[in-house]
Design a protein around this motif. Structure first.
Motif, PDB file in Angstrom:
ATOM      1  N   HIS A  22     -10.229  -4.112  -8.043  1.00  0.00           N
ATOM      2  CA  HIS A  22     -10.757  -2.838  -8.523  1.00  0.00           C
ATOM      3  C   HIS A  22     -10.928  -2.785 -10.043  1.00  0.00           C
ATOM      4  O   HIS A  22     -11.550  -1.852 -10.544  1.00  0.00           O
ATOM      5  N   TRP A  68      -1.198  -4.405  -4.880  1.00  0.00           N
ATOM      6  CA  TRP A  68      -1.292  -3.167  -5.643  1.00  0.00           C
ATOM      7  C   TRP A  68      -0.380  -3.245  -6.861  1.00  0.00           C
ATOM      8  O   TRP A  68       0.660  -3.898  -6.829  1.00  0.00           O
ATOM      9  N   PHE A 101       0.816  -1.211   0.000  1.00  0.00           N
ATOM     10  CA  PHE A 101       0.000   0.000   0.000  1.00  0.00           C
ATOM     11  C   PHE A 101       0.854   1.268   0.000  1.00  0.00           C
ATOM     12  O   PHE A 101       0.606   2.187  -0.781  1.00  0.00           O
ATOM     13  N   ARG A 112      -5.804  -2.402  -7.716  1.00  0.00           N
ATOM     14  CA  ARG A 112      -5.690  -3.779  -7.254  1.00  0.00           C
ATOM     15  C   ARG A 112      -6.572  -4.615  -8.156  1.00  0.00           C
ATOM     16  O   ARG A 112      -7.536  -4.112  -8.727  1.00  0.00           O
ATOM     17  N   PHE A 141      -9.551   5.037   1.233  1.00  0.00           N
ATOM     18  CA  PHE A 141      -8.989   3.692   1.282  1.00  0.00           C
ATOM     19  C   PHE A 141      -9.634   2.889   2.402  1.00  0.00           C
ATOM     20  O   PHE A 141      -9.848   3.398   3.495  1.00  0.00           O
ATOM     21  N   ASP A 152      -7.716  -2.302   1.633  1.00  0.00           N
ATOM     22  CA  ASP A 152      -6.757  -1.648   0.743  1.00  0.00           C
ATOM     23  C   ASP A 152      -5.417  -1.433   1.437  1.00  0.00           C
ATOM     24  O   ASP A 152      -4.361  -1.686   0.865  1.00  0.00           O
ATOM     25  N   TYR A 187     -11.199   7.769  -7.240  1.00  0.00           N
ATOM     26  CA  TYR A 187     -11.432   6.424  -7.764  1.00  0.00           C
ATOM     27  C   TYR A 187     -12.158   6.614  -9.093  1.00  0.00           C
ATOM     28  O   TYR A 187     -13.129   7.361  -9.161  1.00  0.00           O
TER      29      TYR A 187
END
Length: 81
Positions: A21, A62, A3, A18, A52, A56, A35
């Motif tokens: 996502h 990530w 992160f 990620r 976050f 996350d 986002y």
């Protein structure tokens, strides 16, 4: 990546995400976390404020966001007449 590494990249202007996502990404612009996702094949993005989650922060999956656009279509929709 972890992160903290992802946040550092995002602060430098990179888009990160990620796998959970996809196809969305996270960006940090002017100190704000956003986002979003690209709209079609344009360079425009639909962006929303983002906070976050604990998941996350703890995640180690990530990565830099890479956008894949379909190959350019060659052809025509109607015959030339």
């Amino acid at each position: 990546m972890r992160f903290d590494e992802a946040v550092t990249l995002a602060r430098q202007g990179e888009l990160v995400n990620r796998p959970v996502h996809d196809p969305h990404f996270v960006a940090i612009r002017d100190g704000k976390t956003l986002y979003g996702q690209f709209v079609g094949e344009t360079h425009f993005a639909d962006m929303k404020p983002y906070a976050f989650t604990e998941e996350d922060v703890c995640a180690a999956d990530w990565k830099r966001f890479t956008r894949t656009i379909p190959d350019e279509w060659e052809g025509c929709d109607a015959p030339n007449k």
